[in-house]
Design a protein around this motif. Sequence first.
Motif, mmCIF file in Angstrom:
data_model
loop_
_atom_site.group_PDB
_atom_site.id
_atom_site.type_symbol
_atom_site.label_atom_id
_atom_site.label_comp_id
_atom_site.label_asym_id
_atom_site.label_seq_id
_atom_site.Cartn_x
_atom_site.Cartn_y
_atom_site.Cartn_z
ATOM 1 N N ASN A 1 -2.845 0.609 -3.895
ATOM 2 C CA ASN A 1 -2.611 -0.786 -3.370
ATOM 3 C C ASN A 1 -2.295 -1.607 -4.792
ATOM 4 O O ASN A 1 -2.964 -1.596 -5.617
ATOM 5 C CB ASN A 1 -3.891 -1.106 -3.012
ATOM 6 C CG ASN A 1 -4.284 -0.428 -1.697
ATOM 7 O OD1 ASN A 1 -3.708 0.220 -0.602
ATOM 8 N ND2 ASN A 1 -5.489 -0.020 -1.706
ATOM 9 N N THR B 1 -11.487 0.971 -4.894
ATOM 10 C CA THR B 1 -11.929 0.154 -6.264
ATOM 11 C C THR B 1 -10.644 -0.622 -6.579
ATOM 12 O O THR B 1 -9.628 -0.643 -5.931
ATOM 13 C CB THR B 1 -12.242 1.180 -7.327
ATOM 14 O OG1 THR B 1 -10.830 1.979 -7.317
ATOM 15 C CG2 THR B 1 -13.370 2.116 -6.997
ATOM 16 N N GLN B 2 -10.807 -1.641 -7.429
ATOM 17 C CA GLN B 2 -9.710 -2.422 -7.744
ATOM 18 C C GLN B 2 -9.771 -2.919 -9.149
ATOM 19 O O GLN B 2 -11.132 -3.055 -9.696
ATOM 20 C CB GLN B 2 -9.546 -3.733 -7.023
ATOM 21 C CG GLN B 2 -10.549 -4.582 -6.620
ATOM 22 C CD GLN B 2 -10.268 -5.690 -5.737
ATOM 23 O OE1 GLN B 2 -9.672 -5.470 -4.897
ATOM 24 N NE2 GLN B 2 -10.757 -6.940 -6.030
ATOM 25 N N SER B 3 -8.682 -3.447 -9.944
ATOM 26 C CA SER B 3 -8.962 -3.976 -11.128
ATOM 27 C C SER B 3 -7.710 -5.103 -10.955
ATOM 28 O O SER B 3 -6.704 -5.021 -10.470
ATOM 29 C CB SER B 3 -8.436 -3.360 -12.110
ATOM 30 O OG SER B 3 -8.219 -3.693 -13.359
ATOM 31 N N ASN B 4 -8.367 -6.469 -11.295
ATOM 32 C CA ASN B 4 -7.537 -7.618 -11.086
ATOM 33 C C ASN B 4 -7.270 -8.280 -12.619
ATOM 34 O O ASN B 4 -8.117 -8.224 -13.228
ATOM 35 C CB ASN B 4 -8.162 -8.762 -10.369
ATOM 36 C CG ASN B 4 -8.519 -8.215 -8.891
ATOM 37 O OD1 ASN B 4 -7.952 -7.192 -8.576
ATOM 38 N ND2 ASN B 4 -9.239 -9.167 -8.273
ATOM 39 N N GLY C 1 -5.393 -1.032 -7.365
ATOM 40 C CA GLY C 1 -6.364 -0.302 -7.015
ATOM 41 C C GLY C 1 -6.251 0.950 -5.958
ATOM 42 O O GLY C 1 -5.065 1.265 -5.528
ATOM 43 N N SER D 1 -7.977 3.253 -2.284
ATOM 44 C CA SER D 1 -8.848 3.225 -1.272
ATOM 45 C C SER D 1 -8.771 4.389 -0.572
ATOM 46 O O SER D 1 -7.857 5.141 -0.689
ATOM 47 C CB SER D 1 -8.363 2.049 -0.537
ATOM 48 O OG SER D 1 -6.887 2.199 0.123
ATOM 49 N N SER E 1 0.836 -1.010 0.129
ATOM 50 C CA SER E 1 -0.075 -0.123 0.102
ATOM 51 C C SER E 1 0.722 1.381 0.068
ATOM 52 O O SER E 1 1.675 1.383 0.942
ATOM 53 C CB SER E 1 -1.017 0.110 1.155
ATOM 54 O OG SER E 1 -1.775 0.932 1.173
ATOM 55 N N GLY F 1 -3.394 -7.670 -9.256
ATOM 56 C CA GLY F 1 -4.155 -6.389 -9.173
ATOM 57 C C GLY F 1 -3.698 -5.139 -8.487
ATOM 58 O O GLY F 1 -2.635 -5.182 -8.087
#
Length: 77
Positions: free
Chosen positions: A12, A52-55, A39, A41, A2, A37
Motif C-alpha cells: 500500500n 505495517t506502515q512507515s510514514n 506499508g 497488509s 493498493s 506512506g
Amino acid sequence: MSIPLAKRIHFNVYGIKELSEKKVLPHPISFFPYEFGAGFSYDINRHLKIGTQSNYQYNSIHKKWEWFMGLGIVVVF
C-alpha cells in the motif's frame, strides 16, 4: 493505492495533503498537513486485516519532517 503481491498480501502506498489552510490558535487544524506512506497488509479473512506502515510526515508544530512507524489491525463491517 493498493498493489496485490499475492492472494492475501498487498503493498500500500499513499499521500495526504491537508486542504484547509485555516489556523486556530494555538495550533493549526492538523499537526501533520503533509504525509506520505507505504506499508504491507495481510488479509486474514474478509473482515480482518493486519498491516505495517512507515510514514514520512511534516510536523507543523516543530516545523520539520519526521518518520512514523506503525502496526495496525483493521476490522471491516
